[in-house]
Design a protein around this motif. Sequence first.
Motif, PDB file in Angstrom:
ATOM      1  N   LEU A 216       0.875  -1.262  -0.158  1.00 60.31           N
ATOM      2  CA  LEU A 216       0.072  -0.070  -0.050  1.00 60.31           C
ATOM      3  C   LEU A 216       0.986   1.188   0.102  1.00 60.31           C
ATOM      4  N   SER A 277      -2.239  -1.417  -6.032  1.00 59.23           N
ATOM      5  CA  SER A 277      -3.131  -0.891  -5.086  1.00 59.23           C
ATOM      6  C   SER A 277      -2.968   0.796  -5.496  1.00 59.23           C
ATOM      7  N   TRP A 280      -5.412   1.545  -8.077  1.00 59.90           N
ATOM      8  CA  TRP A 280      -6.817   1.522  -7.509  1.00 59.90           C
ATOM      9  C   TRP A 280      -6.995   3.193  -7.110  1.00 59.90           C
ATOM     10  N   PHE A 327      -6.347  -7.931  -4.949  1.00 62.35           N
ATOM     11  CA  PHE A 327      -6.011  -6.509  -5.324  1.00 62.35           C
ATOM     12  C   PHE A 327      -6.537  -6.003  -6.837  1.00 62.35           C
ATOM     13  N   ASP A 331      -8.856  -3.133  -7.700  1.00 60.26           N
ATOM     14  CA  ASP A 331      -8.904  -2.077  -8.822  1.00 60.26           C
ATOM     15  C   ASP A 331      -9.885  -2.004  -9.937  1.00 60.26           C
TER      16      ASP A 331
END
Length: 336
Positions: A216, A277, A280, A327, A331
């Motif tokens: 992250l 991420s 996203w 993940f 996204d």
Amino acid sequence: MTSRLTSEFASRLAKVALGHVTREYPNHILHGLEGPQDAKTPSELHPVFYGSYDWHSCVHGYWMLARLLHLHPEMPEAQAIRDLFATMLVPDKIGGECAYFDRPMARGYERPYGWGWLLKLGAELHGHEDPAWAEALSPLTERIVKRFRDFLPLATYPVRTGTHYNTAFALRLAADFADTVGDDTFFDLLRSTALRWYGSDTACPAWGEPSGDDFLSPALIEAECMRRLLPATEFAHWFDGFLPEIAAGQPRTLFAPASVSDRSDGKIAHLDGLNISRAWCWSSLANTLTDTDPRRPVMRDAVHRHLAAGIAHVAGDYMGEHWLASFAVLDLTETK
């Protein structure tokens, strides 16, 4: 791999998850023992979420399967997902998961990452094709909501690392549950906590990103957390001050995809997740801007470069395969 969640791509991802959510070994357990009687196998400790290398990855593997089934009920793996849920998401097995969380040693178990993902799963199952799944899970979601309610007032400081302990990510996922089930008091607690932790943050330098095992971005997930919890106008003002030089491509580190040197190393493989991420977060944040905002094309370019760097690696080595696909679906399905 594609950058769109086509039915074919959904099928491929479903196969990945179906191959590991009931795969018990290898397994990484963070388990507190009160005595020799607590030395048990993963499936003895966790009747449902014992696969996927660790508890939280198994939880978000189930979330991904639920999301894929919702979006692509026609895919060949749909019946296998239904059969899995009918076998595993049942009261007695969820009761075993609840019993684990009721142990005194489990007060901080899976805090906050696993808590957030469990509520994300609860949100996805709410209103799904078979209401029995959400109903069976509800005693566990109730326990996790209570965990949040008890913990957040005690948490003086946020955790800003780019790994499982990041508090912004957990608030972000929990907000989806609170919103979906209409728990306004829980949502208000999440929002007031985010404001207390992050509301005065300005001119974020992102100087520590990325670290060697981030999945992250501490900066971007904080912004995404605030976007999810704040009213649009209030967020826009906060975001302008938090990352004021986006149009100039600064902080530079947030726009450069991470390099992954060894995907068989579980920690280094986290960096594939960081790229996904980040895509996203950049996409979600860009969607708050008008088409004429000079920040938007810079952010959209960052989305494409980060997604291209990460999406091809969601399957392959098990150290990434047991979690990365979730993940990717986050996204590809949470943003336009």
